[in-house]
Design an enzyme around this catalytic site. Sequence first.
Site, short mmCIF file in Angstrom:
data_model
loop_
_atom_site.label_atom_id
_atom_site.label_comp_id
_atom_site.label_asym_id
_atom_site.label_seq_id
_atom_site.Cartn_x
_atom_site.Cartn_y
_atom_site.Cartn_z
N ASP A 237 0.81 -1.22 0.00
CA ASP A 237 0.00 0.00 0.00
C ASP A 237 0.85 1.27 0.00
O ASP A 237 2.04 1.25 0.30
CB ASP A 237 -0.88 0.03 1.26
CG ASP A 237 -2.02 -0.97 1.15
OD1 ASP A 237 -2.00 -1.81 0.23
OD2 ASP A 237 -2.92 -0.91 2.02
N HIS A 378 3.50 -2.26 3.34
CA HIS A 378 3.59 -0.91 2.76
C HIS A 378 4.90 -0.80 2.00
O HIS A 378 5.94 -1.25 2.49
CB HIS A 378 3.48 0.14 3.85
CG HIS A 378 2.13 0.11 4.52
ND1 HIS A 378 1.83 -0.83 5.48
CD2 HIS A 378 1.01 0.83 4.30
CE1 HIS A 378 0.56 -0.66 5.85
NE2 HIS A 378 0.04 0.35 5.14
#
Length: 426
Positions: A237, A378
Amino acid sequence: MTRLMKCSLLISAVAVILGFLIFLLSREPSPAERFLKEHPYHFSETKEWGEESQDSYTENGGCIFSAYPETDNEESMKIIDGFTQTVLDRFQEFSATAAEQAAALPEDQPREIPRLILDYTAEKKENHIALRLFSASGLYKEDGKGTDSHHDEKVLYLSEDGAPLGIAELLGKERMEKLSKILDRSKLSIDTLEDFTYQENEITLKWEKEERTFTMEEIERGGKIDPEKPMIALTFDDGPGQYTKQFADLLTRYNGHCTFFMLGINVGNYKESVKYAYDQGHEIASHTMRHKDLCTLSQKDITKEISDADQVIKSVIGEKPNLVRPPYGSAKSTVASIAGRPLIHWNLDTEDWRTRNPEAIKTAILNEVSDGAIILMHEIYDTSYEGLEQAMEELDKQGYQFVTVSELMEYRKVTPQAKSYFSFPK
Ligand code: ZN
């Protein structure tokens, strides 16, 4: 002119010609001629097809042993002639350079002889003839010792009557369709192929910058991924960012693909990285435009967050993302219906953004991993990369395969709907 004069002229002319003939016959054979006789090349005997044209001769101080097949098929003959001519032309240059260098050597130093082998094998296979043209050239000593410094090879696949066969003809319609689908997933195409080699059990495809080998078994089942073995979807992400390419390369190293949930506002700054990941076959998905909690927004603003991201992603990869991950995993059913496509959550949270510790990230993954998991990470921290790199080494050993979320849905036979998904177990 008197008769006597004419006669003596004739005699002297005959004498000159005879002398020249004697000179020709008695002269020492050149080193190349001697080499040709004393060190003949044994041509390949695997020639199950074509009319063989064979010759051994000397030219410009070099030795040439050449054999090539002849066929009535013009298209194949053109390719064979093309290969032969290229090899001969190159050898001519090679001989000329060798002669120049030899001329600069001291008188008593032995000269090396340029030697060219041009040969082929033709084997009858189940549904084609495999014709391999090959050449080797190098410098050889008079005693026959030497090494080849240049090699060339061209493989052709032909029908019984000599017509060149393409991949589609070799694989058959059904396999060809499956192969096209596999390539689609990696954004590759048969149309841009530069070359290929085909064996009974595998095919190697060569593009300008890429090479892939597939066994027939892989083609039959639709890819490298074995649906029977465990698989997981790694998702990243908040990018794209400075590590996007690194993550993409890491997955490619393991023959895998991942899904990037990208923020629209970041895309413009890392267009090249987005394209890079996409071209490697990774999935580019949406994490909306500005990372707002969608549950706090009006319908109109939710629509804007999603469609703005769609637009900027499409401007780079040419297509709208198929999946959306709502920021903070915060979504209600209206979000799904506005997005009009699956909302992808996760069932394994590495908490990489909080710990920023490779060891902790690795442990989280390895402790909680399961077949069909969607793993949340992430892509904006180097610690995430390090932790994942270590974890993947172990996951690979355990037989896990790395697929995109869309692939995982496909392998688990899930038809995408506009609703929330958390994992895709068997
Ligand atoms: Zn996020």
